[in-house]
Design an enzyme around this catalytic site. Structure first.
Site, short mmCIF file in Angstrom:
data_model
loop_
_atom_site.label_atom_id
_atom_site.label_comp_id
_atom_site.label_asym_id
_atom_site.label_seq_id
_atom_site.Cartn_x
_atom_site.Cartn_y
_atom_site.Cartn_z
N ASP A 24 0.83 -1.21 0.00
CA ASP A 24 0.00 0.00 0.00
C ASP A 24 0.86 1.26 0.00
OD1 ASP A 24 -2.33 -1.56 0.14
OD2 ASP A 24 -2.17 -1.70 2.31
N TYR A 187 7.28 -13.97 0.16
CA TYR A 187 6.67 -14.05 1.48
C TYR A 187 7.14 -15.33 2.18
CZ TYR A 187 3.51 -10.46 -0.32
OH TYR A 187 2.99 -9.31 -0.86
N GLN A 247 13.15 2.41 -1.71
CA GLN A 247 12.43 2.26 -2.97
C GLN A 247 13.22 2.82 -4.16
OE1 GLN A 247 8.73 4.54 -4.22
NE2 GLN A 247 7.79 2.60 -3.66
N GLY A 264 4.37 -8.51 -4.02
CA GLY A 264 3.74 -7.21 -3.82
C GLY A 264 3.45 -6.50 -5.13
N GLU A 265 2.46 -5.59 -5.09
CA GLU A 265 2.00 -4.92 -6.31
C GLU A 265 3.08 -4.04 -6.93
OE1 GLU A 265 -1.24 -1.50 -7.49
OE2 GLU A 265 -1.96 -3.19 -6.30
N ASP A 266 3.73 -3.22 -6.14
CA ASP A 266 4.73 -2.32 -6.68
C ASP A 266 5.88 -3.11 -7.31
OD1 ASP A 266 5.81 0.51 -6.95
OD2 ASP A 266 7.43 -0.40 -5.78
#
Length: 287
Positions: A24, A187, A247, A264-266
């Site tokens: 997020d 994960y 990042q 993860g999305e990013d």
């Protein structure tokens, strides 16, 4: 009454609640930073978890209720948060629900803000049907618009900095004699032991970078399961623990490897911009 066309927004408020891990805040921070740097918009990022935020941006002070980081005004999302003067553009990341008081201030503006609900990334067909659908507020003169990132022209697309591809293509090409470089960022439930076995069976030299302690623990478990004369694994395999990078350093880390295992999305999107073969470890869910 017909309103004149809207001018480009001069200010933007991005709201983000960190549900778990870094997906997020990773997307919200990348978006906020790009709006500030490339579009020269005054951006406030309101986030409830500064500890996770600091993992991505070490300059973040977890004790500061408000601070400026890389051109973005970062504000800690606390109970009874009061933000005067809502921005021209308001982005509600992943349905995090704006504070009621802030919504009331939005409605009192002479011209209500553009209110966007930024949704999670999906490649499913229904995304095109729901992208940019309006959702009128039940009691206030406000309309929220659903924005779906995606991979087709009928969606909102993906975040990409203007200079990203040029920087990627300027990376030196690895020598052909180097081992296959694998990045492993998954994960905890990831079947890493099976992957290590597959690496050993190939007989090919492999240099595997392990991100986060969970993957290093997986390596120790795998080594412990080997025969006594193979506790260190195949001589063709070299393992290295790498730290969780900010990042801004993540893309070069991807570019430095030949095969990527990401989560993860990013990271999923950045692996595609890296133009490398990759495996995406999906977040484990009960269903």
């Amino acid at each position: 009454m017909t309103l004149p066309p809207r001018e480009s927004p001069q200010s933007c408020d991005v709201f983000c609640r960190v549900v778990d891990n870094y997906g997020d805040i990773g997307v919200a921070w990348r978006l906020a930073r790009q709006l500030a740097v490339e579009h020269v918009i005054a951006v406030r990022l309101v986030v409830d978890d500064l500890v996770s935020f600091r993992k991505l941006v070490p300059a973040v002070d977890i004790g500061a209720p408000a601070q400026t980081v890389e051109g973005v005004r970062a504000i800690t999302w606390q109970d009874h948060l009061v933000l005067p003067d809502p921005a021209d553009l308001v982005i509600e990341a992943f349905g995090c629900a704006l504070p009621d008081e802030y919504q009331a201030r939005m409605a009192r503006r002479q011209r209500p803000p553009v209110w966007i609900n930024l949704e999670y990334l999906s490649a499913e067909a229904w995304v095109e049907m729901h992208h940019l659908l309006p959702s009128p507020h039940t009691t206030l003169p406000l309309t929220k618009t659903f924005f779906f990132p995606g991979f087709t022209a009928g969606t909102g697309g993906l975040i990409r900095e203007n200079d990203l591809i040029a920087r990627r293509d300027a990376m030196p090409i690895a020598d052909g004699d180097e081992p296959l470089r694998v990045l492993l960022f998954g994960y905890e439930p990831a079947p890493a032991g099976e992957l290590f076995n597959a690496m050993a069976r190939t007989g090919q030299a492999v240099a595997c970078s392990l991100v986060e302690e969970e993957m290093s623990n997986k390596l120790e478990d795998w080594r412990g399961s080997q025969a006594e004369n193979a506790l260190k694994g195949s001589p063709m395999l070299v393992f290295q623990a790498v730290p969780f990078v900010p990042q801004v350093e993540f893309d070069p880390l991807l570019w430095h490897h030949d095969i990527l295992f990401v989560r993860g999305e990013d990271s999923f999107v950045r692996a595609q911009w890296a133009a490398k073969p990759f495996v995406w470890h999906v977040y484990p869910q009960a269903d």
